[in-house]
Write a protein that holds these residues in place. Structure first.
Motif, short mmCIF file in Angstrom:
data_model
loop_
_atom_site.label_atom_id
_atom_site.label_comp_id
_atom_site.label_asym_id
_atom_site.label_seq_id
_atom_site.Cartn_x
_atom_site.Cartn_y
_atom_site.Cartn_z
N LEU A 38 0.81 -1.22 0.00
CA LEU A 38 0.00 0.00 0.00
C LEU A 38 0.84 1.27 0.00
CD1 LEU A 38 -2.61 -1.11 2.67
CD2 LEU A 38 -2.90 -1.12 0.18
N THR A 39 2.11 1.17 0.40
CA THR A 39 2.90 2.38 0.60
C THR A 39 4.14 2.51 -0.26
OG1 THR A 39 4.13 1.33 2.40
CG2 THR A 39 2.15 2.54 3.01
N SER A 40 4.53 1.47 -1.00
CA SER A 40 5.77 1.58 -1.77
C SER A 40 5.63 0.91 -3.13
CB SER A 40 6.93 0.95 -1.00
OG SER A 40 6.77 -0.45 -0.96
N SER A 41 6.57 1.23 -3.99
CA SER A 41 6.53 0.68 -5.35
C SER A 41 6.98 -0.78 -5.39
CB SER A 41 7.42 1.53 -6.26
OG SER A 41 8.76 1.51 -5.79
N TYR A 42 7.80 -1.21 -4.47
CA TYR A 42 8.31 -2.58 -4.48
C TYR A 42 7.47 -3.53 -3.62
CZ TYR A 42 10.45 -0.99 -0.13
OH TYR A 42 10.66 -0.47 1.11
N GLY A 43 6.44 -3.03 -2.97
CA GLY A 43 5.61 -3.85 -2.10
C GLY A 43 4.91 -4.98 -2.84
N GLU A 44 4.48 -4.71 -4.07
CA GLU A 44 3.78 -5.74 -4.84
C GLU A 44 4.69 -6.93 -5.14
OE1 GLU A 44 1.21 -6.35 -8.94
OE2 GLU A 44 1.90 -4.34 -8.40
N VAL A 45 5.93 -6.64 -5.49
CA VAL A 45 6.90 -7.72 -5.77
C VAL A 45 7.16 -8.53 -4.50
CG1 VAL A 45 9.27 -8.22 -6.46
CG2 VAL A 45 7.97 -6.48 -7.68
N LEU A 46 7.38 -7.85 -3.38
CA LEU A 46 7.62 -8.56 -2.11
C LEU A 46 6.43 -9.42 -1.72
CD1 LEU A 46 9.41 -5.90 0.11
CD2 LEU A 46 10.39 -7.98 -0.88
N HIS A 47 5.23 -8.89 -1.88
CA HIS A 47 4.03 -9.64 -1.50
C HIS A 47 3.83 -10.84 -2.42
CE1 HIS A 47 0.48 -9.92 1.00
NE2 HIS A 47 -0.27 -10.10 -0.07
N SER A 48 4.13 -10.68 -3.68
CA SER A 48 4.00 -11.78 -4.64
C SER A 48 5.02 -12.89 -4.35
CB SER A 48 4.20 -11.24 -6.06
OG SER A 48 4.10 -12.28 -7.00
N VAL A 49 6.25 -12.51 -4.11
CA VAL A 49 7.28 -13.50 -3.78
C VAL A 49 6.95 -14.15 -2.44
CG1 VAL A 49 9.72 -13.79 -3.15
CG2 VAL A 49 9.09 -12.43 -5.15
N GLY A 50 6.52 -13.34 -1.48
CA GLY A 50 6.16 -13.86 -0.17
C GLY A 50 5.01 -14.85 -0.23
N ALA A 51 4.07 -14.64 -1.15
CA ALA A 51 2.95 -15.57 -1.31
C ALA A 51 3.46 -16.95 -1.73
CB ALA A 51 1.96 -15.04 -2.33
N ARG A 52 4.42 -16.96 -2.60
CA ARG A 52 4.98 -18.25 -3.04
C ARG A 52 5.74 -18.94 -1.91
NH1 ARG A 52 4.47 -14.86 -7.16
NH2 ARG A 52 4.04 -15.62 -9.25
N VAL A 53 6.47 -18.16 -1.16
CA VAL A 53 7.22 -18.71 -0.03
C VAL A 53 6.26 -19.24 1.04
CG1 VAL A 53 8.85 -18.17 1.83
CG2 VAL A 53 9.24 -17.27 -0.47
N MET A 54 5.20 -18.48 1.33
CA MET A 54 4.21 -18.91 2.32
C MET A 54 3.52 -20.19 1.86
SD MET A 54 0.70 -19.11 3.13
CE MET A 54 0.01 -18.20 1.79
N TYR A 55 3.20 -20.29 0.58
CA TYR A 55 2.56 -21.50 0.07
C TYR A 55 3.51 -22.69 0.19
CZ TYR A 55 -0.75 -24.21 -2.63
OH TYR A 55 -1.68 -25.15 -3.02
N GLY A 56 4.77 -22.45 -0.12
CA GLY A 56 5.78 -23.51 0.04
C GLY A 56 5.92 -23.93 1.50
N ALA A 57 5.85 -22.96 2.41
CA ALA A 57 5.92 -23.28 3.84
C ALA A 57 4.72 -24.11 4.27
CB ALA A 57 6.02 -21.99 4.67
N SER A 58 3.56 -23.85 3.69
CA SER A 58 2.38 -24.65 4.01
C SER A 58 2.53 -26.08 3.50
CB SER A 58 1.12 -24.01 3.40
OG SER A 58 0.87 -22.77 4.00
N MET A 59 3.14 -26.23 2.33
CA MET A 59 3.40 -27.58 1.81
C MET A 59 4.44 -28.30 2.68
SD MET A 59 3.16 -27.32 -2.34
CE MET A 59 4.24 -25.93 -2.59
N LEU A 60 5.43 -27.56 3.14
CA LEU A 60 6.44 -28.14 4.03
C LEU A 60 5.80 -28.59 5.34
CD1 LEU A 60 9.50 -28.70 4.44
CD2 LEU A 60 9.61 -26.45 5.54
N TYR A 61 4.87 -27.81 5.86
CA TYR A 61 4.13 -28.18 7.07
C TYR A 61 3.40 -29.50 6.86
CZ TYR A 61 0.45 -27.60 10.73
OH TYR A 61 -0.41 -27.77 11.77
N LEU A 62 2.74 -29.68 5.72
CA LEU A 62 2.05 -30.93 5.45
C LEU A 62 3.04 -32.09 5.35
CD1 LEU A 62 -0.50 -32.52 4.85
CD2 LEU A 62 -0.31 -31.82 2.45
#
Length: 122
Positions: A38-62
Motif C-alpha cells: 500500500l505504501t511503496s513501489s516494491y511492495g507488490e513484488v515482495l508480496h508476490s514472492v512472499g505468497a509463493r514462499v508462504m505457500y511452500g511453507a504450508s506444503m512443508l508443514y504438510l
C-alpha cells in the motif's frame, strides 16, 4: 528398537515444530509486505514472492506432519491440520490473484492466528 522409534518420533516432532514456525513467520511477513504494498513501489513484488514462499511453507508443514505421523508414530491430527491449512493457503492465493481484499485480508488474519495456535500447541 524402541530407542530408534523414539529418536525417529523426536526428529519428526522437531521438524514439524520448525515447519509450523516457518509457516507462522512467512504469514507474518506477508502482513508486513501487504503494508508495503500500500505504501511503496516494491511492495507488490515482495508480496508476490512472499505468497509463493508462504505457500511452500504450508506444503512443508504438510510434509512434516506426514513424516511425524507415519514413520514417527505421531498423531494423524497434525496431518489433518496441515491439510486444512494448505486448503486455506490455496484459497488465500486465489483470492489474492482475483484481487478480493474483503476476503483476502480477513483470511490472512485467520491463518496467522491458526498458525500461532498450532505453534503454541506443539
Amino acid at each position: 528398537m524402541a530407542t530408534q522409534v523414539t529418536a525417529t518420533a523426536q526428529r519428526g516432532s522437531t521438524f514439524l515444530q520448525i515447519a509450523i514456525a516457518l509457516q507462522t513467520l512467512t504469514i507474518f511477513l506477508q502482513a508486513v509486505s501487504a503494508g508495503l504494498l500500500l505504501t511503496s513501489s516494491y511492495g507488490e513484488v515482495l508480496h508476490s514472492v512472499g505468497a509463493r514462499v508462504m505457500y511452500g511453507a504450508s506444503m512443508l508443514y504438510l510434509l512434516a506432519a506426514v513424516l511425524a505421523w507415519k514413520p514417527g508414530g505421531g498423531s494423524p491430527r497434525s496431518v489433518w491440520h496441515a491439510t486444512g491449512f494448505l486448503v486455506l493457503a490455496s484459497v488465500q492465493v486465489v483470492l489474492g490473484i482475483a484481487h478480493v481484499p474483503s476476503l483476502h485480508l480477513p483470511l490472512g488474519v485467520l491463518m496467522f492466528g491458526l498458525s500461532v495456535l498450532a505453534l503454541a500447541r506443539r
